[in-house]
Design a protein around this motif. Structure first.
Motif, PDB file in Angstrom:
ATOM      1  N   LYS A 271      56.605 -82.606 -23.237  1.00 58.52           N
ATOM      2  CA  LYS A 271      56.037 -82.097 -21.983  1.00 58.52           C
ATOM      3  C   LYS A 271      54.784 -82.868 -21.581  1.00 58.52           C
ATOM      4  CE  LYS A 271      52.860 -78.353 -23.241  1.00 58.52           C
ATOM      5  NZ  LYS A 271      52.437 -76.975 -22.946  1.00 58.52           N
TER       6      LYS A 271
ATOM      7  N   GLN B 141      59.128 -84.296 -15.124  1.00 54.11           N
ATOM      8  CA  GLN B 141      59.320 -83.739 -13.790  1.00 54.11           C
ATOM      9  C   GLN B 141      59.573 -84.860 -12.779  1.00 54.11           C
ATOM     10  OE1 GLN B 141      57.066 -82.989 -16.102  1.00 54.11           O
ATOM     11  NE2 GLN B 141      55.852 -81.187 -15.582  1.00 54.11           N
TER      12      GLN B 141
ATOM     13  N   ASP C 130      52.930 -68.999 -17.895  1.00 55.74           N
ATOM     14  CA  ASP C 130      51.624 -68.341 -18.034  1.00 55.74           C
ATOM     15  C   ASP C 130      51.705 -66.922 -18.585  1.00 55.74           C
ATOM     16  OD1 ASP C 130      50.264 -70.548 -17.090  1.00 55.74           O
ATOM     17  OD2 ASP C 130      50.596 -69.977 -15.014  1.00 55.74           O
TER      18      ASP C 130
ATOM     19  N   ARG D  79      47.883 -65.848  -6.742  1.00 58.54           N
ATOM     20  CA  ARG D  79      47.197 -65.845  -8.031  1.00 58.54           C
ATOM     21  C   ARG D  79      45.705 -66.078  -7.840  1.00 58.54           C
ATOM     22  NH1 ARG D  79      50.947 -69.124 -12.439  1.00 58.54           N
ATOM     23  NH2 ARG D  79      52.664 -67.650 -12.411  1.00 58.54           N
TER      24      ARG D  79
ATOM     25  N   ALA E 117      61.185 -75.354  -9.191  1.00 60.95           N
ATOM     26  CA  ALA E 117      60.650 -76.627  -8.707  1.00 60.95           C
ATOM     27  C   ALA E 117      61.654 -77.338  -7.801  1.00 60.95           C
ATOM     28  CB  ALA E 117      60.290 -77.526  -9.890  1.00 60.95           C
TER      29      ALA E 117
ATOM     30  N   ASP F 171      48.350 -74.586 -13.526  1.00 61.83           N
ATOM     31  CA  ASP F 171      48.937 -73.562 -14.389  1.00 61.83           C
ATOM     32  C   ASP F 171      50.409 -73.914 -14.579  1.00 61.83           C
ATOM     33  OD1 ASP F 171      50.164 -72.879 -12.002  1.00 61.83           O
ATOM     34  OD2 ASP F 171      48.985 -71.074 -11.684  1.00 61.83           O
ATOM     35  N   SER F 172      51.192 -73.018 -15.165  1.00 63.66           N
ATOM     36  CA  SER F 172      52.569 -73.416 -15.488  1.00 63.66           C
ATOM     37  C   SER F 172      53.403 -73.642 -14.224  1.00 63.66           C
ATOM     38  CB  SER F 172      53.222 -72.401 -16.427  1.00 63.66           C
ATOM     39  OG  SER F 172      53.317 -71.139 -15.825  1.00 63.66           O
ATOM     40  N   VAL F 173      53.006 -73.051 -13.107  1.00 67.46           N
ATOM     41  CA  VAL F 173      53.712 -73.308 -11.842  1.00 67.46           C
ATOM     42  C   VAL F 173      53.323 -74.677 -11.286  1.00 67.46           C
ATOM     43  CG1 VAL F 173      53.951 -72.573  -9.428  1.00 67.46           C
ATOM     44  CG2 VAL F 173      54.005 -70.876 -11.260  1.00 67.46           C
TER      45      VAL F 173
ATOM     46  N   LYS G 215      51.960 -77.235 -12.824  1.00 71.49           N
ATOM     47  CA  LYS G 215      52.370 -78.329 -13.710  1.00 71.49           C
ATOM     48  C   LYS G 215      53.864 -78.620 -13.580  1.00 71.49           C
ATOM     49  CE  LYS G 215      48.857 -77.537 -17.252  1.00 71.49           C
ATOM     50  NZ  LYS G 215      48.623 -76.979 -18.598  1.00 71.49           N
ATOM     51  N   ASN G 216      54.627 -77.615 -13.228  1.00 71.03           N
ATOM     52  CA  ASN G 216      56.070 -77.785 -13.086  1.00 71.03           C
ATOM     53  C   ASN G 216      56.420 -78.455 -11.754  1.00 71.03           C
ATOM     54  OD1 ASN G 216      58.818 -77.378 -13.882  1.00 71.03           O
ATOM     55  ND2 ASN G 216      58.929 -75.563 -12.591  1.00 71.03           N
ATOM     56  N   ILE G 217      55.736 -78.048 -10.702  1.00 72.68           N
ATOM     57  CA  ILE G 217      56.136 -78.471  -9.354  1.00 72.68           C
ATOM     58  C   ILE G 217      55.438 -79.751  -8.883  1.00 72.68           C
ATOM     59  CG2 ILE G 217      56.071 -77.786  -6.907  1.00 72.68           C
ATOM     60  CD1 ILE G 217      56.549 -74.896  -7.888  1.00 72.68           C
TER      61      ILE G 217
ATOM     62  N   PRO H  71      54.289 -82.620 -10.140  1.00 71.30           N
ATOM     63  CA  PRO H  71      54.799 -83.979 -10.423  1.00 71.30           C
ATOM     64  C   PRO H  71      56.119 -84.262  -9.704  1.00 71.30           C
ATOM     65  CG  PRO H  71      54.196 -82.844 -12.465  1.00 71.30           C
ATOM     66  CD  PRO H  71      54.190 -81.815 -11.370  1.00 71.30           C
TER      67      PRO H  71
ATOM     68  N   SER I  57      46.273 -85.230 -12.689  1.00 73.50           N
ATOM     69  CA  SER I  57      46.463 -83.980 -13.428  1.00 73.50           C
ATOM     70  C   SER I  57      45.139 -83.378 -13.861  1.00 73.50           C
ATOM     71  CB  SER I  57      47.303 -84.227 -14.687  1.00 73.50           C
ATOM     72  OG  SER I  57      48.617 -84.575 -14.361  1.00 73.50           O
TER      73      SER I  57
ATOM     74  N   ASP J 142      51.995 -67.036 -24.773  1.00 71.76           N
ATOM     75  CA  ASP J 142      51.052 -67.017 -23.645  1.00 71.76           C
ATOM     76  C   ASP J 142      49.637 -66.651 -24.079  1.00 71.76           C
ATOM     77  OD1 ASP J 142      52.760 -64.573 -23.889  1.00 71.76           O
ATOM     78  OD2 ASP J 142      51.209 -63.740 -22.593  1.00 71.76           O
TER      79      ASP J 142
ATOM     80  N   GLN K 207      48.086 -68.531 -26.231  1.00 68.56           N
ATOM     81  CA  GLN K 207      47.504 -69.763 -26.772  1.00 68.56           C
ATOM     82  C   GLN K 207      46.422 -70.376 -25.893  1.00 68.56           C
ATOM     83  OE1 GLN K 207      50.287 -72.709 -28.237  1.00 68.56           O
ATOM     84  NE2 GLN K 207      48.776 -74.328 -27.948  1.00 68.56           N
TER      85      GLN K 207
ATOM     86  N   GLN L 172      44.488 -77.285 -25.620  1.00 67.31           N
ATOM     87  CA  GLN L 172      44.890 -78.450 -24.829  1.00 67.31           C
ATOM     88  C   GLN L 172      46.228 -78.228 -24.130  1.00 67.31           C
ATOM     89  OE1 GLN L 172      45.854 -81.719 -27.370  1.00 67.31           O
ATOM     90  NE2 GLN L 172      45.792 -83.237 -25.745  1.00 67.31           N
ATOM     91  N   THR L 173      47.192 -77.656 -24.843  1.00 66.84           N
ATOM     92  CA  THR L 173      48.507 -77.481 -24.257  1.00 66.84           C
ATOM     93  C   THR L 173      48.779 -76.023 -23.910  1.00 66.84           C
ATOM     94  OG1 THR L 173      49.617 -77.136 -26.354  1.00 66.84           O
ATOM     95  CG2 THR L 173      49.366 -79.399 -25.620  1.00 66.84           C
TER      96      THR L 173
ATOM     97  N   LYS M 120      46.318 -72.409 -22.624  1.00 70.63           N
ATOM     98  CA  LYS M 120      45.465 -72.077 -21.486  1.00 70.63           C
ATOM     99  C   LYS M 120      44.060 -72.598 -21.694  1.00 70.63           C
ATOM    100  CE  LYS M 120      48.126 -68.293 -19.865  1.00 70.63           C
ATOM    101  NZ  LYS M 120      48.630 -67.039 -20.367  1.00 70.63           N
TER     102      LYS M 120
END
Lengths: 249, 311
Positions: free
Chosen positions: A117, A129, A160, B15, B70, B92-94, B96-98, B100, B112, B238, B240, B243-244, B246
């Motif tokens: 990742k 991605q 999250d 959010r 995404a 956040d996880s949204v 970071k997913n969308i 890129p 980033s 969740d 955590q 670095q990888t 939160k």
């Protein structure tokens, strides 16, 4: 189906990095290099697919200087079948790597690409991605569990608030999170065997990919140092400090 | 040119980190628009319109946007992007997913986890788990940026931006949402909590985390964990911090039985006050802690819980 995994050569995660005195980057000379830990998880997942009969061949891809062959060799020693190195001494940013991967995917036609990742050097979290976007494929990022069957994949993702399940069409790109699996160590016989496995070396030009960096790094600096505080002897003293000195409770 | 902030939301409100993304966006330019895509996202769009610094909200309604896939959201953002100088999302996880996926479709680089906006084309971002800070400049026409929320102070509410309805697009059909297993917690969300209590391998079991829950509840704190504790299965992923996981920056961070691996420090060292409780006085966590106690956490934590109770 073939499974393609991407492996990046990075400074070993145990090494305390040093910023170069001229602020142009991080010192990499005479520093231990290893495979990016998230990519080890990617290799492991692909190998497990092959062991379950879900994959026919596992191809390890890397891009960068000639020494990346060692990283590919590590993947081969874990059990990957062959390697592809796009060799260049140029700085490679995620978009360029995604384009190189796309060119290799076009050639090799894997049914699944698995990548870490993020890499622990630039911490970008982009390549998987970006590759999915360039290919017009679905993406299963931050995978915690992967189940492949009948032209689709169920991916449990680390998000999250906890975990999320999605179903994606194959071909697809998967990016690995920490809990997907525990990568194996290469055994000595497999390390020996890996020496005989083929690695194809290509140049970016041969793939017609422009790898020129899009981001210019102006400087790299040490982060502001946090100075160590004090040790307190008792809980009462701690609570007093938190109440009256720091004012946080 | 205007800046587009892409907002994640729960259907009712955007959010909390969208306010941080808007704050970052106002440092890149003055005209900030927020995209709220969803299925029945009217209430969420209203919450975005109330954020300080927002000039306009774009609401895109489509069943395909309900679960933030995404493959469906990225094309919508790409369609809007030519009108903007920047596309900004919280890292956040949204985001970071969308983000890129958006960047690659636009053939631009992504920046980033920016922690500072130096100028509209120049950003500071952490690399090597925050052990170095890189200043990078983008020459791309559209700059796709994810920002680290804890580094940009959210403005107050009170805004009243116009909400414009824009069309959606058909679903890509590439992916579908099956379900979520979200942690249920009455405690404050980790990334926005004023106090965070975090546990590590020193807790020795998931059962022992109950002790930290009691302390967290007394303090009104969020509950976090080190990677070691998550990997060992003591708590869900969740929790955590690192670095990888939160990145948190509360007023008070209490690290309990956490040695302080580099990748954990990367997720909490911007906290205002750090307390470390660890039996190993050489533990690296003490190098960043304002107050440290060397000792047995199983003795110290109950004592601390009792002590914070009586004011």
């Amino acid at each position: 189906m073939k499974v393609l995994v991407a492996v990046k050569r990075v400074i070993d995660y145990n090494v305390k990095i040093r910023v170069k005195a001229d602020n142009t980057g991080v010192e990499t000379a005479n520093v231990k290099m290893s495979m990016n830990p998230f990519d080890e998880i990617a290799v492991e997942e692909a190998l497990r697919m092959k062991e379950k009969g879900l994959a026919t061949e596992v191809i390890a891809f890397s891009a960068g200087p000639a020494q990346c062959q060692e990283t590919i060799r590590t993947a081969l020693a874990m059990g990957a079948d062959r390697g592809i190195l796009v060799q260049t001494d140029a700085e490679l940013q995620p978009l360029a790597v995604a384009k190189l991967l796309k060119a290799v995917v076009d050639k090799e036609q894997p049914g699944l690409v698995i990548v870490g990742k993020q890499a622990i050097d630039d911490d970008s979290n982009q390549t998987g991605q970006m590759l999915a976007a360039l290919l017009g494929w679905s993406q299963g990022t931050f995978a915690n569990k992967l189940h492949v069957a009948d032209g689709s994949a169920e991916v449990k993702r680390e998000v999250d608030g906890g975990l999320e399940n999605i179903k994606i069409k194959l071909p697809a790109v998967i990016t690995t999170d920490l809990r997907l699996n525990e990568p194996r160590y290469a055994s000595l016989p497999n390390i020996m065997k890996a020496k005989k496995k083929p690695i194809e070396v290509l140049a970016p030009d041969a793939l017609s990919v422009d790898v020129a960096p899009r981001l210019k790094t102006l400087k790299v600096e040490e982060p502001p140092k946090r100075k160590a505080g004090i040790k307190v002897k008792t809980v009462a003293e701690l609570v007093d400090k938190l109440r009256n000195e720091a004012g946080v409770i | 040119m205007a800046i587009l902030v892409v907002a994640a939301h729960d259907g009712k409100t955007v959010r909390a980190n969208v306010a941080n993304a808007v704050a970052a966006a106002t440092q890149m330019g003055s005209d900030v628009h927020v995209l709220v895509a969803g299925s029945n996202a009217g209430e969420a769009a209203k919450s975005a319109a109330a954020l300080q610094g927002v000039a306009k909200v774009l609401q895109a309604e489509d069943a395909a946007y309900a679960n933030w896939l995404a493959e469906d959201i990225a094309p919508l953002v790409v369609k809007l992007a030519p009108n903007y100088s920047h596309v900004v999302m919280a890292a956040d996880s949204v985001g970071k997913n969308i983000a890129p996926r958006v960047a690659a479709l636009l053939d631009v680089a992504q920046i980033s986890e920016a922690i500072q906006v130096v100028s509209p084309d120049t950003f500071v971002r952490p690399i090597y788990a925050g052990n170095a800070m890189a200043t990078v400049q983008s020459g791309d026409k559209v700059k796709v940026v994810t920002i680290r929320p804890t580094n940009f102070k959210a403005g107050a509410g009170g805004g009243s931006a116009a909400i414009e309805q824009i069309g959606g697009a058909a679903a890509s059909g590439l992916s579908s949402f099956v379900g979520a297993e979200l942690s249920k917690s009455e405690r404050p969300e980790l990334t926005s909590a004023k106090i965070v209590v975090s546990g590590g391998r020193g807790l020795a079991s998931g059962e022992n985390f109950k002790m930290l829950e009691t302390l967290a509840d007394k303090l009104g704190a969020g509950l976090g964990a080190s990677r070691a504790a998550v990997d060992a299965g003591y708590v869900p992923n969740d929790y955590q911090v690192g670095q990888t996981g939160k990145v948190v920056a509360p007023d008070l961070y209490i690290a309990i039985g956490i040695s302080g691996a580099i990748q954990h420090l990367a997720g909490m060292k911007d906290s205002k006050t750090i307390v470390a409780i660890n039996k190993d006085e050489e533990a690296p966590i003490f190098q960043v802690a304002d107050y440290g106690i060397v000792g047995d956490l199983f003795q110290i934590v109950p004592e601390l819980t009792a002590a914070v109770e009586k004011k």
